[in-house]
Scaffold this active site. Structure first.
Site, PDB file in Angstrom:
ATOM      1  N   THR A  12       0.796  -1.160  -0.052  1.00  0.00           N
ATOM      2  CA  THR A  12       0.064  -0.252  -0.014  1.00  0.00           C
ATOM      3  C   THR A  12       0.807   1.438  -0.020  1.00  0.00           C
ATOM      4  O   THR A  12       2.013   1.085   0.388  1.00  0.00           O
ATOM      5  CB  THR A  12      -1.031   0.026   1.258  1.00  0.00           C
ATOM      6  OG1 THR A  12      -1.924   1.113   0.974  1.00  0.00           O
ATOM      7  CG2 THR A  12      -0.050   0.004   2.616  1.00  0.00           C
ATOM      8  N   GLU A  13       0.496   2.278  -0.524  1.00  0.00           N
ATOM      9  CA  GLU A  13       1.039   3.594  -0.233  1.00  0.00           C
ATOM     10  C   GLU A  13       2.545   3.424  -1.261  1.00  0.00           C
ATOM     11  O   GLU A  13       3.503   4.359  -0.727  1.00  0.00           O
ATOM     12  CB  GLU A  13       1.293   4.244   1.085  1.00  0.00           C
ATOM     13  CG  GLU A  13       0.105   4.392   1.759  1.00  0.00           C
ATOM     14  CD  GLU A  13      -0.299   5.828   1.235  1.00  0.00           C
ATOM     15  OE1 GLU A  13       0.512   6.712   1.647  1.00  0.00           O
ATOM     16  OE2 GLU A  13      -1.574   5.975   0.959  1.00  0.00           O
ATOM     17  N   GLY A  15       2.425   4.076  -4.772  1.00  0.00           N
ATOM     18  CA  GLY A  15       2.183   4.572  -6.141  1.00  0.00           C
ATOM     19  C   GLY A  15       1.160   3.919  -7.062  1.00  0.00           C
ATOM     20  O   GLY A  15       1.505   4.394  -8.211  1.00  0.00           O
ATOM     21  N   LYS A  16       0.305   3.216  -6.598  1.00  0.00           N
ATOM     22  CA  LYS A  16      -0.687   2.518  -7.569  1.00  0.00           C
ATOM     23  C   LYS A  16      -1.496   3.616  -8.268  1.00  0.00           C
ATOM     24  O   LYS A  16      -1.735   3.487  -9.479  1.00  0.00           O
ATOM     25  CB  LYS A  16      -1.501   1.568  -6.912  1.00  0.00           C
ATOM     26  CG  LYS A  16      -0.679   0.468  -6.235  1.00  0.00           C
ATOM     27  CD  LYS A  16      -1.713  -0.781  -5.943  1.00  0.00           C
ATOM     28  CE  LYS A  16      -2.560  -0.116  -4.651  1.00  0.00           C
ATOM     29  NZ  LYS A  16      -1.673   0.141  -3.580  1.00  0.00           N
ATOM     30  N   THR A  17      -1.906   4.416  -7.381  1.00  0.00           N
ATOM     31  CA  THR A  17      -2.786   5.561  -7.854  1.00  0.00           C
ATOM     32  C   THR A  17      -1.868   6.365  -8.759  1.00  0.00           C
ATOM     33  O   THR A  17      -2.349   6.547  -9.871  1.00  0.00           O
ATOM     34  CB  THR A  17      -3.464   6.428  -6.866  1.00  0.00           C
ATOM     35  OG1 THR A  17      -4.131   5.408  -5.951  1.00  0.00           O
ATOM     36  CG2 THR A  17      -4.341   7.247  -7.418  1.00  0.00           C
ATOM     37  N   LYS A  38     -11.749   1.888  -9.682  1.00  0.00           N
ATOM     38  CA  LYS A  38     -11.399   1.619  -8.489  1.00  0.00           C
ATOM     39  C   LYS A  38     -12.475   0.711  -7.781  1.00  0.00           C
ATOM     40  O   LYS A  38     -13.415   1.480  -7.005  1.00  0.00           O
ATOM     41  CB  LYS A  38     -10.778   2.768  -7.497  1.00  0.00           C
ATOM     42  CG  LYS A  38     -10.494   2.736  -6.217  1.00  0.00           C
ATOM     43  CD  LYS A  38      -9.123   2.524  -5.913  1.00  0.00           C
ATOM     44  CE  LYS A  38      -8.596   2.158  -4.503  1.00  0.00           C
ATOM     45  NZ  LYS A  38      -7.260   1.958  -4.379  1.00  0.00           N
ATOM     46  N   SER A  42     -11.128   2.203   0.642  1.00  0.00           N
ATOM     47  CA  SER A  42     -11.527   2.337   2.049  1.00  0.00           C
ATOM     48  C   SER A  42     -10.639   3.805   2.242  1.00  0.00           C
ATOM     49  O   SER A  42      -9.432   4.056   1.897  1.00  0.00           O
ATOM     50  CB  SER A  42     -10.930   1.390   2.763  1.00  0.00           C
ATOM     51  OG  SER A  42     -10.045   0.813   2.424  1.00  0.00           O
ATOM     52  N   ASP A  55      -8.454   8.472  -4.329  1.00  0.00           N
ATOM     53  CA  ASP A  55      -7.801   7.764  -5.487  1.00  0.00           C
ATOM     54  C   ASP A  55      -8.866   7.686  -6.560  1.00  0.00           C
ATOM     55  O   ASP A  55      -8.504   7.814  -7.649  1.00  0.00           O
ATOM     56  CB  ASP A  55      -7.530   6.250  -4.981  1.00  0.00           C
ATOM     57  CG  ASP A  55      -6.369   6.264  -4.049  1.00  0.00           C
ATOM     58  OD1 ASP A  55      -5.859   7.023  -3.536  1.00  0.00           O
ATOM     59  OD2 ASP A  55      -5.901   4.764  -3.673  1.00  0.00           O
ATOM     60  N   GLU A 116      -7.451  -0.070 -10.641  1.00  0.00           N
ATOM     61  CA  GLU A 116      -6.514  -0.121  -9.487  1.00  0.00           C
ATOM     62  C   GLU A 116      -6.892  -0.828  -8.285  1.00  0.00           C
ATOM     63  O   GLU A 116      -8.223  -0.908  -7.978  1.00  0.00           O
ATOM     64  CB  GLU A 116      -6.389   1.409  -8.805  1.00  0.00           C
ATOM     65  CG  GLU A 116      -5.387   1.405  -7.676  1.00  0.00           C
ATOM     66  CD  GLU A 116      -5.175   2.676  -6.961  1.00  0.00           C
ATOM     67  OE1 GLU A 116      -5.638   3.700  -7.321  1.00  0.00           O
ATOM     68  OE2 GLU A 116      -4.851   2.759  -5.765  1.00  0.00           O
ATOM     69  N   GLY A 117      -6.146  -1.945  -7.634  1.00  0.00           N
ATOM     70  CA  GLY A 117      -6.314  -2.753  -6.726  1.00  0.00           C
ATOM     71  C   GLY A 117      -6.465  -1.974  -5.401  1.00  0.00           C
ATOM     72  O   GLY A 117      -6.465  -0.579  -5.367  1.00  0.00           O
ATOM     73  N   GLY A 119      -4.260  -2.008  -1.532  1.00  0.00           N
ATOM     74  CA  GLY A 119      -3.203  -2.660  -0.925  1.00  0.00           C
ATOM     75  C   GLY A 119      -2.321  -3.556  -1.776  1.00  0.00           C
ATOM     76  O   GLY A 119      -2.041  -2.991  -2.803  1.00  0.00           O
ATOM     77  N   PRO A 205       9.229   9.527 -12.070  1.00  0.00           N
ATOM     78  CA  PRO A 205      10.310  10.225 -11.329  1.00  0.00           C
ATOM     79  C   PRO A 205       9.398  10.917  -9.954  1.00  0.00           C
ATOM     80  O   PRO A 205       8.385  10.824 -10.088  1.00  0.00           O
ATOM     81  CB  PRO A 205      10.634  10.990 -12.028  1.00  0.00           C
ATOM     82  CG  PRO A 205       9.831  11.499 -13.190  1.00  0.00           C
ATOM     83  CD  PRO A 205       9.091  10.306 -13.410  1.00  0.00           C
ATOM     84  N   TYR A 206      10.288  11.050  -9.185  1.00  0.00           N
ATOM     85  CA  TYR A 206       9.696  11.617  -7.810  1.00  0.00           C
ATOM     86  C   TYR A 206       9.400  13.107  -8.217  1.00  0.00           C
ATOM     87  O   TYR A 206      10.041  13.598  -8.988  1.00  0.00           O
ATOM     88  CB  TYR A 206      10.997  11.706  -6.728  1.00  0.00           C
ATOM     89  CG  TYR A 206      10.241  12.478  -5.346  1.00  0.00           C
ATOM     90  CD1 TYR A 206       9.632  11.346  -4.487  1.00  0.00           C
ATOM     91  CD2 TYR A 206      10.471  13.715  -5.188  1.00  0.00           C
ATOM     92  CE1 TYR A 206       9.171  12.048  -3.422  1.00  0.00           C
ATOM     93  CE2 TYR A 206      10.258  14.205  -3.838  1.00  0.00           C
ATOM     94  CZ  TYR A 206       9.398  13.365  -3.200  1.00  0.00           C
ATOM     95  OH  TYR A 206       8.906  13.960  -2.125  1.00  0.00           O
TER      96      TYR A 206
HETATM   97  N1  LIG Z   1       6.702   9.390  -7.790  1.00  0.00           N
HETATM   98  C1  LIG Z   1       6.239   9.954  -6.776  1.00  0.00           C
HETATM   99  N2  LIG Z   1       6.880  11.161  -6.471  1.00  0.00           N
HETATM  100  C2  LIG Z   1       6.481  11.964  -5.335  1.00  0.00           C
HETATM  101  N3  LIG Z   1       5.044  11.395  -4.631  1.00  0.00           N
HETATM  102  C3  LIG Z   1       4.798  10.291  -4.880  1.00  0.00           C
HETATM  103  C4  LIG Z   1       5.169   9.608  -5.992  1.00  0.00           C
HETATM  104  N4  LIG Z   1       4.516   8.233  -6.057  1.00  0.00           N
HETATM  105  C5  LIG Z   1       3.657   8.389  -5.086  1.00  0.00           C
HETATM  106  N5  LIG Z   1       3.739   9.357  -4.351  1.00  0.00           N
HETATM  107  C6  LIG Z   1       3.155   9.916  -3.189  1.00  0.00           C
HETATM  108  O1  LIG Z   1       3.388   8.761  -2.069  1.00  0.00           O
HETATM  109  C7  LIG Z   1       1.575   8.638  -1.691  1.00  0.00           C
HETATM  110  C8  LIG Z   1       1.349   7.398  -2.093  1.00  0.00           C
HETATM  111  O2  LIG Z   1       1.288   7.214  -3.553  1.00  0.00           O
HETATM  112  P1  LIG Z   1      -0.260   6.410  -4.070  1.00  0.00           P
HETATM  113  O3  LIG Z   1      -1.434   7.033  -3.537  1.00  0.00           O
HETATM  114  O4  LIG Z   1      -0.273   6.456  -5.526  1.00  0.00           O
HETATM  115  O5  LIG Z   1      -0.175   5.057  -3.630  1.00  0.00           O
HETATM  116  P2  LIG Z   1      -0.949   3.850  -3.391  1.00  0.00           P
HETATM  117  O6  LIG Z   1      -0.292   2.442  -3.853  1.00  0.00           O
HETATM  118  O7  LIG Z   1      -2.055   3.986  -4.393  1.00  0.00           O
HETATM  119  O8  LIG Z   1      -1.705   3.851  -2.230  1.00  0.00           O
HETATM  120  P3  LIG Z   1      -3.058   3.076  -1.519  1.00  0.00           P
HETATM  121  O9  LIG Z   1      -2.548   1.795  -1.252  1.00  0.00           O
HETATM  122  O10 LIG Z   1      -3.369   3.748  -0.595  1.00  0.00           O
HETATM  123  O11 LIG Z   1      -4.110   3.072  -2.935  1.00  0.00           O
HETATM  124  C9  LIG Z   1       0.751   9.848  -2.422  1.00  0.00           C
HETATM  125  O12 LIG Z   1       0.772  10.912  -1.282  1.00  0.00           O
HETATM  126  C10 LIG Z   1       1.450  10.147  -3.590  1.00  0.00           C
HETATM  127  O13 LIG Z   1       1.173  11.726  -4.117  1.00  0.00           O
HETATM  128 MG   LIG Z   2      -4.104   4.205  -4.421  1.00  0.00          MG
END
Ligand SMILES: Nc1ncnc2c1ncn2[C@@H]1O[C@H](COP(=O)(O)OP(=O)(O)OP(=O)(O)O)[C@@H](O)[C@H]1O
Ligand SMILES: [Mg+2]
Length: 224
Positions: A12-13, A15-17, A38, A42, A55, A116-117, A119, A205-206
């Protein structure tokens, strides 16, 4: 026929979204009609339009087709926790039929659908069911988002193995620079390329979250 992909992640968290938005943007740039999905979210905030998940709102915004919120996200829990826990607590079971109907609807509207799944790959949805069981039922090709951080090679390989074990096609992976600084990133990427036979669709990239609107250029859709 609609091209449909399931986007999972190493955690989780990670970057999937962000990656799903980048995939949608890449397809939008090629003038395809697109829809983000999606099925289960939750974590919701009350807005003047009703309960909304961030998301799902981002996927809605990055879809080229105009979609109602509940078309993008049919199942939403207010609390931000594991779906099966909150499903049990609220007595609201997660129905595969609702997820599947939502997908069929989007497949009628768009040429590309990215789902998008929640977790990781083995996120449970109830005592008996995992999210992966629905993906298997739908026979969807899978894309893994790898959040580039310590431990990601192990998480990526476990996810790759589990997808293969499910009998599904792993069609690609996306590397996501989740941290501003990652030591040995080049070496990590080299190893991921060596150990995963599916192609790398891109490296995101970040970036400052405001630039989420400009990520399509980092994805190579021709590999799909
Ligand atoms: N490449 C990146 N550069 C900077 N911030 C990022 C990057 N990728 C993701 N983030 C930040 O990290 C956080 C998590 O990213 P994201 O929401 O895409 O994850 P996720 O896997 O979809 O999480 P979840 O499991 O909650 O759906 C967000 O605040 C997002 O803006
Ligand atoms: Mg997400």
């Amino acid at each position: 026929m609609t091209k449909t992909y399931f986007v999972t992640g190493t955690d989780t968290e990670i970057g999937k979204t962000v990656a799903t938005c980048a995939l949608l943007q890449a397809a939008n740039q090629c003038s395809f009609s697109t829809a983000g999905y999606k099925p289960i979210a939750s974590g919701g905030q009350m807005t003047k339009y009703g309960l909304r998940n961030n998301d799902a709102c981002l996927l809605q915004k990055n879809s080229s087709v105009s979609l109602r919120y509940n078309e993008v996200n049919p199942i939403l829990f207010e609390a931000s926790t594991c779906p099966h826990i909150i499903s049990e607590k609220t007595g609201k079971p997660i129905e595969f039929s609702v997820m599947s109907e939502g997908l069929r609807n989007l497949q009628l509207k768009a040429e590309w659908v990215f789902i998008e799944g929640a977790g990781g790959w083995y996120t449970p949805l109830s005592v008996e069911k995992k999210y992966a069981d629905w993906v298997i039922l739908q026979e969807l090709p899978v894309i893994i988002v790898i959040g580039l951080k310590l431990g990601c090679i192990n998480h990526a390989l476990l996810t790759v193995e589990s997808i293969k074990y499910s009998g599904l096609d792993l069609v690609g992976w996306v590397g996501n620079e989740i941290a501003s600084i990652m030591y040995y990133q080049v070496e990590y990427l080299k190893n991921l390329h060596r150990l995963i036979s599916a192609p790398c669709l891109g490296l995101i990239p970040y970036h400052n979250p405001e630039f989420i609107i400009k990520l399509g250029k980092f994805i190579d859709l021709s590999l799909l």
